[in-house]
Design an enzyme around this catalytic site. Structure first.
Site, PDB file in Angstrom:
ATOM      1  N   ARG A  61      -8.277   7.080   5.394  1.00 22.82           N
ATOM      2  CA  ARG A  61      -6.999   7.716   5.031  1.00 22.82           C
ATOM      3  C   ARG A  61      -7.132   9.213   4.739  1.00 22.82           C
ATOM      4  NH1 ARG A  61      -6.128   2.222   3.341  1.00 22.82           N
ATOM      5  NH2 ARG A  61      -7.270   2.601   1.438  1.00 22.82           N
ATOM      6  N   GLU A  98     -12.520   0.892  -6.616  1.00 21.14           N
ATOM      7  CA  GLU A  98     -11.607   0.083  -7.427  1.00 21.14           C
ATOM      8  C   GLU A  98     -11.720  -1.387  -7.028  1.00 21.14           C
ATOM      9  OE1 GLU A  98      -7.399   0.891  -7.144  1.00 21.14           O
ATOM     10  OE2 GLU A  98      -7.010   0.005  -9.104  1.00 21.14           O
TER      11      GLU A  98
HETATM   12  P1  AMP Z   1     -12.003   4.804  -5.829  1.00 25.15           P
HETATM   13  O1  AMP Z   1     -13.356   4.913  -5.234  1.00 25.15           O
HETATM   14  O2  AMP Z   1     -11.881   3.668  -6.819  1.00 25.15           O
HETATM   15  O3  AMP Z   1     -11.522   6.114  -6.408  1.00 25.15           O
HETATM   16  O4  AMP Z   1     -11.013   4.394  -4.649  1.00 25.15           O
HETATM   17  C1  AMP Z   1     -10.515   5.368  -3.787  1.00 25.15           C
HETATM   18  C2  AMP Z   1     -10.491   4.906  -2.353  1.00 25.15           C
HETATM   19  O5  AMP Z   1      -9.989   3.574  -2.222  1.00 25.15           O
HETATM   20  C3  AMP Z   1      -9.563   5.762  -1.540  1.00 25.15           C
HETATM   21  O6  AMP Z   1     -10.145   5.937  -0.254  1.00 25.15           O
HETATM   22  C4  AMP Z   1      -8.261   5.006  -1.458  1.00 25.15           C
HETATM   23  O7  AMP Z   1      -7.715   5.079  -0.170  1.00 25.15           O
HETATM   24  C5  AMP Z   1      -8.640   3.564  -1.798  1.00 25.15           C
HETATM   25  N1  AMP Z   1      -7.867   3.005  -2.928  1.00 25.15           N
HETATM   26  C6  AMP Z   1      -8.369   2.570  -4.107  1.00 25.15           C
HETATM   27  N2  AMP Z   1      -7.411   2.083  -4.907  1.00 25.15           N
HETATM   28  C7  AMP Z   1      -6.260   2.216  -4.225  1.00 25.15           C
HETATM   29  C8  AMP Z   1      -4.887   1.916  -4.524  1.00 25.15           C
HETATM   30  N3  AMP Z   1      -4.525   1.377  -5.695  1.00 25.15           N
HETATM   31  N4  AMP Z   1      -3.962   2.212  -3.587  1.00 25.15           N
HETATM   32  C9  AMP Z   1      -4.319   2.773  -2.401  1.00 25.15           C
HETATM   33  N5  AMP Z   1      -5.578   3.081  -2.058  1.00 25.15           N
HETATM   34  C10 AMP Z   1      -6.550   2.807  -2.955  1.00 25.15           C
END
Ligand code: AMP
Length: 174
Positions: A61, A98
């Protein structure tokens, strides 16, 4: 740029991709010609005049607004990709996010020491993905690194991972 209009257009999808996650779906922004343009202009306003020479987009994305922003900034675009996708020699990092764990890779010749690098993704959640990206980019010793996400999930406090090291700029907070 009308942040509230863009924020209102983001679709929330509960329990995707796993139960308990409120997924922020930006495809509902990207499909709207006016909002897509406003978002591109808004990102450009955030980063113009900083001398950015490379935009690094995180698969997948970060590949949507990343190249649009790179063109506006007269910068190059570098892809951070999932394992096994890049054809030449790479560096790689594995990290927690996440939901689940993941690995990203970058070509070993992607960045130079005199680059000013903007790392871009759609969303900052726990920050795990961005921290892995930052570690990969820092291996090249660039002049400066700046982090850009369209959306920030503030309650997850992902930006704390970068306190005092790297500027983190986000447009829309939940
Ligand atoms: P993090 O590593 O936890 O900061 O997750 C970020 C990555 O996971 C990004 O590439 C986002 O596209 C995707 N992502 C994580 N949580 C979400 C969410 N609640 N909604 C959309 N994309 C998410």
């Amino acid at each position: 740029m009308d942040i509230q209009k863009i924020k209102a257009a983001i679709r929330n999808v509960p329990d995707f991709p796993i139960p308990g996650i409120q997924f922020k779906d930006l495809t509902t922004v990207f499909k709207d010609a006016e909002l897509l343009k406003e978002l591109g202009d808004g990102l450009y306003d955030q980063f113009k005049g900083m001398g950015i020479t490379k935009v690094v987009g995180i698969e997948s994305r970060g590949f949507i607004m990343g190249p649009i922003l790179a063109t506006k900034l007269d910068a190059g675009f570098v892809t951070l990709r999932k394992p096994g996708k890049l054809p030449a020699e790479t560096y790689c990092e594995t990290y927690d996010k996440e939901y689940g764990t993941d690995t990203i890779e970058i070509h070993r010749d992607a960045i130079e020491e005199d680059d000013i690098v903007l790392i871009h993704d759609d969303l900052l959640a726990t920050g795990g993905t961005m921290l892995a990206a930052q570690k990969l980019v820092e291996r090249f010793n660039p002049k400066k690194v700046i982090i850009s996400c369209i959306v920030e999930l503030e309650f997850l406090e992902g930006r704390k991972l970068f306190d005092g090291t790297t500027p983190v700029e986000t447009l829309i907070k939940f």
